[in-house]
Structure formats: structure tokens, C-alpha cells
Design a protein around this motif. Structure first.
Motif, PDB file in Angstrom:
ATOM      1  N   LEU A 107       0.834  -1.196   0.000  1.00  0.00           N
ATOM      2  CA  LEU A 107       0.000   0.000   0.000  1.00  0.00           C
ATOM      3  C   LEU A 107       0.872   1.250   0.000  1.00  0.00           C
ATOM      4  O   LEU A 107       0.643   2.202  -0.753  1.00  0.00           O
ATOM      5  CB  LEU A 107      -0.904  -0.019   1.231  1.00  0.00           C
ATOM      6  CG  LEU A 107      -2.063   0.957   1.252  1.00  0.00           C
ATOM      7  CD1 LEU A 107      -3.018   0.636   0.129  1.00  0.00           C
ATOM      8  CD2 LEU A 107      -2.774   0.881   2.581  1.00  0.00           C
TER       9      LEU A 107
ATOM     10  N   MET B 104       2.511   1.741  -3.299  1.00  0.00           N
ATOM     11  CA  MET B 104       1.539   2.228  -4.267  1.00  0.00           C
ATOM     12  C   MET B 104       1.301   3.734  -4.103  1.00  0.00           C
ATOM     13  O   MET B 104       1.294   4.493  -5.077  1.00  0.00           O
ATOM     14  CB  MET B 104       0.226   1.468  -4.086  1.00  0.00           C
ATOM     15  CG  MET B 104      -0.791   1.732  -5.168  1.00  0.00           C
ATOM     16  SD  MET B 104      -2.398   1.023  -4.738  1.00  0.00           S
ATOM     17  CE  MET B 104      -3.061   2.270  -3.663  1.00  0.00           C
ATOM     18  N   LEU B 105       1.170   4.161  -2.844  1.00  0.00           N
ATOM     19  CA  LEU B 105       0.912   5.580  -2.582  1.00  0.00           C
ATOM     20  C   LEU B 105       2.091   6.436  -3.022  1.00  0.00           C
ATOM     21  O   LEU B 105       1.919   7.484  -3.644  1.00  0.00           O
ATOM     22  CB  LEU B 105       0.623   5.803  -1.096  1.00  0.00           C
ATOM     23  CG  LEU B 105      -0.726   5.301  -0.609  1.00  0.00           C
ATOM     24  CD1 LEU B 105      -0.867   5.530   0.879  1.00  0.00           C
ATOM     25  CD2 LEU B 105      -1.842   6.001  -1.350  1.00  0.00           C
TER      26      LEU B 105
ATOM     27  N   MET C 132       2.172   6.641  -6.768  1.00  0.00           N
ATOM     28  CA  MET C 132       1.161   7.549  -7.299  1.00  0.00           C
ATOM     29  C   MET C 132       1.545   9.006  -7.054  1.00  0.00           C
ATOM     30  O   MET C 132       1.380   9.864  -7.910  1.00  0.00           O
ATOM     31  CB  MET C 132      -0.190   7.264  -6.650  1.00  0.00           C
ATOM     32  CG  MET C 132      -0.695   5.881  -6.962  1.00  0.00           C
ATOM     33  SD  MET C 132      -2.478   5.767  -6.921  1.00  0.00           S
ATOM     34  CE  MET C 132      -2.906   6.140  -8.597  1.00  0.00           C
ATOM     35  N   ALA C 133       2.097   9.273  -5.869  1.00  0.00           N
ATOM     36  CA  ALA C 133       2.495  10.645  -5.561  1.00  0.00           C
ATOM     37  C   ALA C 133       3.618  11.094  -6.493  1.00  0.00           C
ATOM     38  O   ALA C 133       3.616  12.221  -6.987  1.00  0.00           O
ATOM     39  CB  ALA C 133       2.935  10.738  -4.103  1.00  0.00           C
TER      40      ALA C 133
ATOM     41  N   GLY D 189       4.212   9.902  -9.490  1.00  0.00           N
ATOM     42  CA  GLY D 189       3.639  10.030 -10.820  1.00  0.00           C
ATOM     43  C   GLY D 189       2.952  11.368 -11.009  1.00  0.00           C
ATOM     44  O   GLY D 189       2.880  11.902 -12.119  1.00  0.00           O
ATOM     45  N   TRP D 190       2.455  11.910  -9.921  1.00  0.00           N
ATOM     46  CA  TRP D 190       1.768  13.193 -10.001  1.00  0.00           C
ATOM     47  C   TRP D 190       2.777  14.314 -10.236  1.00  0.00           C
ATOM     48  O   TRP D 190       2.551  15.242 -10.997  1.00  0.00           O
ATOM     49  CB  TRP D 190       0.977  13.411  -8.716  1.00  0.00           C
ATOM     50  CG  TRP D 190      -0.112  14.409  -8.883  1.00  0.00           C
ATOM     51  CD1 TRP D 190      -0.962  14.507  -9.941  1.00  0.00           C
ATOM     52  CD2 TRP D 190      -0.469  15.427  -7.968  1.00  0.00           C
ATOM     53  NE1 TRP D 190      -1.839  15.523  -9.731  1.00  0.00           N
ATOM     54  CE2 TRP D 190      -1.558  16.110  -8.534  1.00  0.00           C
ATOM     55  CE3 TRP D 190       0.011  15.828  -6.730  1.00  0.00           C
ATOM     56  CZ2 TRP D 190      -2.171  17.179  -7.886  1.00  0.00           C
ATOM     57  CZ3 TRP D 190      -0.595  16.881  -6.087  1.00  0.00           C
ATOM     58  CH2 TRP D 190      -1.670  17.552  -6.664  1.00  0.00           C
TER      59      TRP D 190
ATOM     60  N   ARG E 248       4.071  17.000  -8.895  1.00  0.00           N
ATOM     61  CA  ARG E 248       4.212  18.415  -8.547  1.00  0.00           C
ATOM     62  C   ARG E 248       3.352  18.714  -7.316  1.00  0.00           C
ATOM     63  O   ARG E 248       2.372  18.034  -7.031  1.00  0.00           O
ATOM     64  CB  ARG E 248       3.773  19.301  -9.705  1.00  0.00           C
ATOM     65  CG  ARG E 248       2.327  19.107 -10.060  1.00  0.00           C
ATOM     66  CD  ARG E 248       1.952  19.889 -11.288  1.00  0.00           C
ATOM     67  NE  ARG E 248       0.649  19.475 -11.755  1.00  0.00           N
ATOM     68  CZ  ARG E 248      -0.481  19.844 -11.190  1.00  0.00           C
ATOM     69  NH1 ARG E 248      -0.478  20.658 -10.149  1.00  0.00           N
ATOM     70  NH2 ARG E 248      -1.640  19.407 -11.637  1.00  0.00           N
TER      71      ARG E 248
ATOM     72  N   THR F 142       0.810  20.973  -4.952  1.00  0.00           N
ATOM     73  CA  THR F 142      -0.295  21.904  -5.136  1.00  0.00           C
ATOM     74  C   THR F 142       0.201  23.296  -4.803  1.00  0.00           C
ATOM     75  O   THR F 142       0.929  23.470  -3.833  1.00  0.00           O
ATOM     76  CB  THR F 142      -1.439  21.578  -4.142  1.00  0.00           C
ATOM     77  OG1 THR F 142      -1.412  20.191  -3.888  1.00  0.00           O
ATOM     78  CG2 THR F 142      -2.779  21.999  -4.672  1.00  0.00           C
TER      79      THR F 142
END
Lengths: 492, 165
Positions: B102, B105-106, B109-110, B112-113, B115, B117
Motif C-alpha cells: 500500500l 503504491m501511494l 502515485m504521488a 507520478g503526479w 508536482r 499543489t
């Protein structure tokens, strides 16, 4: 979104919140009266007071029918919310009837807190029906959880009840942290806690930001799945069901499920609707479909090996959560109407079944299926009620369970989910064999004694109401169709 | 690297390191002390986010109230600190891979994002706004009231669970 609705006057707000407020006031009244009347005989009418409060709250919910507005910006007063409230209040009323003799026998000194907590636990279910704000949803969720934990461990001196309460609490506390983590992601990515605003922001987000919502939604769905005891977040259910005082088992098999499904439907179809975010909605539909299939198959297969009727009904209730999820996956007007009808039918049926289980165990003190041997000779009426409830759980025509399943499966077919409908039917067939085990014991096994089982008036009334509900929903479902349709159209 | 980034890494390390120790320590009392340290790290993060009120609440409520209550509960519970009590640790073989998966995975994903906010401007009167939102009929007035009923029910529940035999 709130600007689209006219601002309510204070009187209208109180009216719109009347079911919740009446439950709160009645609960507090019970606590107060319980404190000033220490004697056992004087506590007899506490359940009647609780029933009165629930009846007035129900009346309040019914008078609100037709309203379609926003209350204090965070709560929606619409046909769906009211339908959820009505089903929940009737169900809790039945639970009060189931509790009367049991609680007097097992915890005579502490009846006030029991009925007060039962009424308080109805408040979050009513709120979950209409909550459109993630903060309110989370609070109501925890509210419902905390009252359920305490009720589960209510018989503190019974180690099984205490253990069940602790297990339920530890599991629930961990999962509500996970859910909150997911909610915080949703807030971080969309900048809003209001479902309507999230729905308008989501389609404007870039593709990879939308992808980040997937794990967030998965965490939130884990919390929802815990509430309805769906696979793989069901592990608490069998132990909690078996250890809890039986009326509480009846409550946690119905109450949290109503609240859980109400919030699943509202969150997924308002904020993550298939009409606004096609890809994301496709993902949660696939995820829920998998959960639905696993839940019903697992629940039904494990139920086959059970020898304790409370544990058996626990696995059966896990399986039923799987069936109801079919309607959510369909995500259509028909599907949501089917979800509501099934929840109502399931509530009547399961509470009717638990009424006979309680009547029986009040006499024999056993919840083993073997103890039900020859029950039709010892209590023909009771055996008949249990048979009818089991037939409704299977889904035999003329019962509410049949109509519920029919609507769910046809909603799935309508949306082209043939595999889901077929797996639902196969599971229904599997479920016949363990329900049959109880019927066989009652009708074909010789009774150990000839002693007759006496049914208390309150349990008799509860069974009567349950039977009326089962047959009314089973024979005249079309009378309800316009109401259910209005409730489902809130989301489409 | 700016001073702010160094402080962030420091507080983040304190929070996560202490949180890890809470889970890893066999002695519950030590775990409770590490939890206080972790709460302290979170308070530091709030300061960095220019939310001094939340930081103060974190210190007063979480460290001053909740953590102290937990320490009391541990000290008043008989046998809780007995090292011979077997811990429920035979599940960790199953839990660890799932948790690691988990976590991976997190992180994936972070990354992959890719940048952060853009930071929202901090309003000058954030405390004022917070107070207003909690009682505003168009804000969170209802959840605020529900929270108070929830606390009442939790109180009744606690008394019920801990009542005399």
C-alpha cells in the motif's frame, strides 16, 4: 450549491431536523427518567417511551415528504433521505420491541442507557440519509460506530459480549482512520468537502490528478464497506454478531447497513457520478462489482458450515450486503429504487427472524441450530414466523425478499451486467441449503422436550409488524414504486 | 535548501520516526511517550503551515489532554506493562506485506503526479474565519452540533462500559 436553494426560516430548519431532534430529546428524557426511577418495576415503560419517541420522529419524517431543499448547507432534505429515515426509524422501533424482555432479563438495572443509546444510534443513520458534506458524513459515521460498539459490549459481565465490543471497536477505529485519510485526500485534491462542489470541480481536474483520487476513493470505500460488512472488511461481523446481546445483533445487522448504503449511494452518485466523471465512475463500478461478487459468494459459502444461528445470520447478512451492492453498481434509477426496497424488505425480514431467535433463546438459552430441533411442536407459530422470514431471505415469491432480489437483478440486466445477475442467482441457490438446515431442524428433527415456548407480547407485536412488512412489500411493491422512484430520481 | 524545507524535513522525520517507534516498541508505556513526540512533530508541521491555532490545539489537547490520559490509563491498568504478556504479533507476517504494498503504491502515485499543489494564501484572520465557519448556518454549524451530541453519547457510552458490576 447552497445558493441554489432558498434560505429556510429557523422554524423550517427545526421542522426539517425534527426526526433527529425528537430522537435526541426522547433519548435524554429516557436517561433522566431512568435516573429518578431506580426501581425495576418503574423501568417497564422505558421501551414504550422509546417507541413513542420513534413514532413521533417517524411522523416528523413523513410530514416532510415532498420537501426538496438544503438544511443548514450540509444536509439534504429530499425523498431519498426521507425514505432512508423512514426505513431506519421503523427498523429501530422493531429493535426496541425485540429488546424489551431480553434486556430486562440480562441487564435489569441498566435499561435506561440501553434504550437511550439505541435512540441516539438512530440519529446518525437519519443524518447519513441526507448528509452532503464530508465533515458531517464522517461525524455521523463515527457517531453510529461508537454507539454500536457500546451496544455490542453492553452485557459487560458476559465475556463474549465484552470481547465482541472490543473487536468491533478496534477494527472500526482503525478503519475510520483509513477512511478519514481518504477523505482528506479528496478535500486536498478538490478543495471542497461539499459533495455538490466536488462534483463540479472533479471533471475540470487534469487526468493524473483524477488518478490520485483512485486511492483516496478506495480508502473511503473501505470505510463504507466496513459499515455494511462487505468482503474483505467483514471480519468483525461474525464475532460481533455472536457475542453481542441478540437484540443488538439484530440492530447491527440492519441499522449500520441502512446508514452505510445511504451514504455509499449519495457519495458515489453525487460526487463521483457516472454522468460527470466517466472514467473514475467506471473504476468504482468495477471495484464495487468485485466487492459485490466476493461478498455474496464468501458470505454464502461460509454460512454453509455454521452451527450457531447468530453466526449463520451474520454470514447471511454479509451475503445480503453483496446483493444490495448490485443495485449500486447498476447506478440507475431502477438500481437505487431496488436498493431502497431491498433494504426495507431485508430490515423487516432479518428483524422478524431475530424476533423468533430471541423468543426461542429466552426460553431455551441456546443459539445453536441443534437446539431448534422439533421447534414446530414446541412453538408452531414461532416456527412458522421463522420459516416465512427464512423464505424471504432466500427470495421466494410473495415475500419482500423476492421482489427485492427481482428488482436488483433486473436493474443489473437493464445495465448489461449479465454476469453480476447470474452470480446473484447462483448465490441465491447456494443460500437455500443453509436456510434449509434451520427449517429441517425445526420440522423434521425430534424435540428434546415437549415444553412449549412462550412468546412475550412485545416480540409477538414485532413479529406481526415484520410479517405485515414482508408480505406488503412482497405482494404490493407497485404501491411503493412512485415513492421509491422519486427517491432514486434525486441522483439522476 | 531553504530553512523552511530543513525544518519541514526535521518535523516530518520526528513525526514519522516517533510514529514508527509507537508501533515497534513492545513496552506500551514507551509507545505512549513516543506518541507524544509524534504529536509534537505534527504541531511543528502546523506551525510551518502558518496555522498557529491548530498547533496550539495540538499541543494542548493532544499532548496535554489525550496523551496524558493514555499514560494514566496505562499506569492504572494492572499487568499492562508485564513483559510476559504475549502480544498479538503473529499477524504481522500478513500485515507487513500488505502495508508495504500500500505504501509503495501511494509513493508511486504521488511521484507520478510529480508536482506540489500551489500553496493557498493564508488569510490574515484564519482563526476568526475558523470560529465563524463553526457557527455559521451556511458553514459547519450542523456538524459542530452533531459533534457535541457525539461527545455526549461517547460519554454515556464510556460510563456504561465502565459502570460498576
Amino acid at each position: 450549491m447552497s445558493s441554489a436553494y432558498s434560505v429556510l426560516t429557523p422554524g423550517q430548519v427545526v421542522w426539517a431536523l425534527s426526526p433527529e431532534l425528537l430522537l435526541l430529546v426522547t433519548g435524554l428524557l429516557i436517561l433522566g427518567l431512568d435516573a429518578v426511577h431506580p426501581h425495576k418495576e418503574e423501568k417497564r415503560w422505558l421501551p414504550h417511551l422509546a417507541l413513542g419517541g420513534l413514532a413521533v420522529a417517524l411522523l416528523g419524517a413523513i410530514t416532510l415528504w415532498g420537501c426538496n431543499t438544503r438544511v443548514l448547507a450540509v444536509l439534504s432534505c429530499d425523498p431519498f433521505a426521507l425514505m432512508v429515515k423512514i426505513v431506519a426509524l421503523v427498523a429501530i422501533g422493531l429493535v426496541v420491541l425485540l429488546s424489551e424482555v431480553y434486556i430486562e432479563r440480562h441487564s435489569a438495572r441498566h435499561q435506561g442507557e440501553f434504550y437511550a443509546l439505541l435512540l441516539f444510534s438512530a440519529i446518525p443513520i437519519c443524518l447519513l440519509g441526507g448528509a452532503t458534506n464530508l465533515v458531517l458524513i464522517f461525524l455521523a459515521f463515527d457517531f453510529l460506530s461508537i454507539s454500536s460498539y457500546v451496544l455490542t459490549g453492553y452485557l459487560r459481565d458476559d465475556p463474549r459480549s465484552a470481547e465482541a465490543g472490543v473487536k468491533y471497536f478496534l477494527y472500526g477505529a482503525a478503519i475510520s482512520a483509513v477512511m478519514l485519510f481518504g477523505l482528506s485526500w479528496i478535500y486536498g485534491l478538490t478543495g471542497s468537502v461539499e459533495l455538490g462542489e466536488i462534483a463540479t470541480v472533479l471533471p475540470k481536474l487534469e487526468g493524473n490528478t483524477q488518478n490520485l483520487l483512485l486511492p483516496a476513493l478506495a480508502f473511503v470505500l473501505a470505510g463504507f464497506a466496513f459499515k455494511i460488512a462487505a468482503f474483505p472488511f467483514h471480519q468483525w461481523a461474525p464475532d460481533a454478531y455472536e457475542g453481542a446481546p441478540t437484540p443488538v445483533t439484530a440492530f447491527i445487522s440492519v441499522g449500520p447497513k441502512i446508514g452505510g448504503f445511504a451514504v455509499i449511494v449519495r457519495v458515489l452518485l453525487t460526487a463521483f457520478s457516472p454522468h460527470t466523471v466517466v472514467e473514475l465512475a467506471g473504476n468504482w463500478r468495477v471495484a464495487l462489482m468485485a466487492i459485490s461478487i466476493l461478498t455474496m459468494t464468501f458470505g454464502n459459502l461460509v454460512a454453509l458450515w455454521q452451527t450457531n444461528i447468530k453466526r449463520l445470520l451474520a454470514y447471511s447478512s454479509i451475503a445480503h450486503a453483496g446483493y444490495v451492492l448490485i443495485g449500486v453498481v447498476a447506478a440507475s434509477t431502477q438500481g437505487i429504487a431496488a436498493v431502497l426496497l431491498y433494504l426495507a424488505a431485508y430490515a423487516f425480514t432479518n428483524l422478524g427472524a431475530f424476533a423468533s431467535v430471541i423468543a426461542f433463546s429466552n426460553q431455551t438459552g441456546s443459539d445453536e441450530i441443534a437446539a431448534y430441533a422439533g421447534m414446530h411442536q414446541r412453538a408452531p407459530g414461532l416456527a412458522l414466523v421463522l420459516i416465512i422470514c427464512l423464505l424471504s431471505l432466500i427470495g421466494i415469491p410473495l415475500t419482500g425478499g423476492f421482489v427485492g432480489k427481482l428488482w436488483l437483478f433486473s436493474a443489473a440486466l437493464e445495465e448489461g451486467l449479465l454476469a453480476l445477475a447470474v452470480i446473484g442467482v447462483v448465490n441465491t441457490v447456494i443460500s437455500v441449503s443453509y436456510y434449509w438446515k434451520i427449517m429441517r431442524a425445526m420440522y423434521f428433527d425430534p424435540p428434546p422436550t415437549e415444553e412449549q415456548v412462550v412468546v412475550s407480547p412485545a416480540l409477538g407485536v414485532a413479529m406481526g409488524v415484520a410479517l405485515v412488512g414482508i408480505f406488503a412489500l412482497g405482494i404490493f411493491p407497485n404501491a411503493l414504486l412512485p415513492l421509491l422512484d422519486a427517491a432514486a430520481r434525486v441522483f439522476f | 535548501m531553504t530553512l523552511e524545507q530543513i525544518l519541514f524535513l526535521l518535523f516530518a522525520a520526528i513525526t514519522l520516526g516517533a510514529a514508527l517507534m509507537v508501533v515497534l516498541r513492545r513496552n506500551v508505556f514507551h509507545a505512549a511517550l513516543f506518541m507524544i513526540l509524534s504529536f509534537f512533530g505534527v504541531a511543528g508541521l502546523y506551525v510551518l503551515l502558518e496555522a498557529p491555532f491548530l498547533a496550539a490545539v495540538q499541543l494542548i489537547i493532544y499532548i496535554g489532554g489525550i496523551a496524558i490520559l493514555i499514560v494514566f490509563a496505562i499506569m492504572l491498568t494492572r499487568d499492562l506493562m508485564n513483559p510476559n504478556i504475549p502480544g498479538a504479533i503473529d499477524q504481522w507476517k500478513w500485515a507487513a506485506p500488505v502495508a508495504l504494498l500500500l505504501c509503495a503504491m501511494l509513493i508511486w502515485m504521488a511521484l507520478g503526479w510529480g508536482r506540489a499543489t500551489p500553496a493557498a494564501p493564508v488569510p490574515d484572520n484564519s482563526l476568526h474565519l475558523l470560529g465563524r465557519t463553526l457557527v455559521d448556518a451556511e458553514g459547519l454549524a450542523l456538524p459542530f452540533e452533531v459533534a457535541s451530541v457525539l461527545l455526549l453519547v461517547a460519554l454515556i457510552g464510556a460510563v456504561t462500559v465502565a459502570r460498576e458490576r
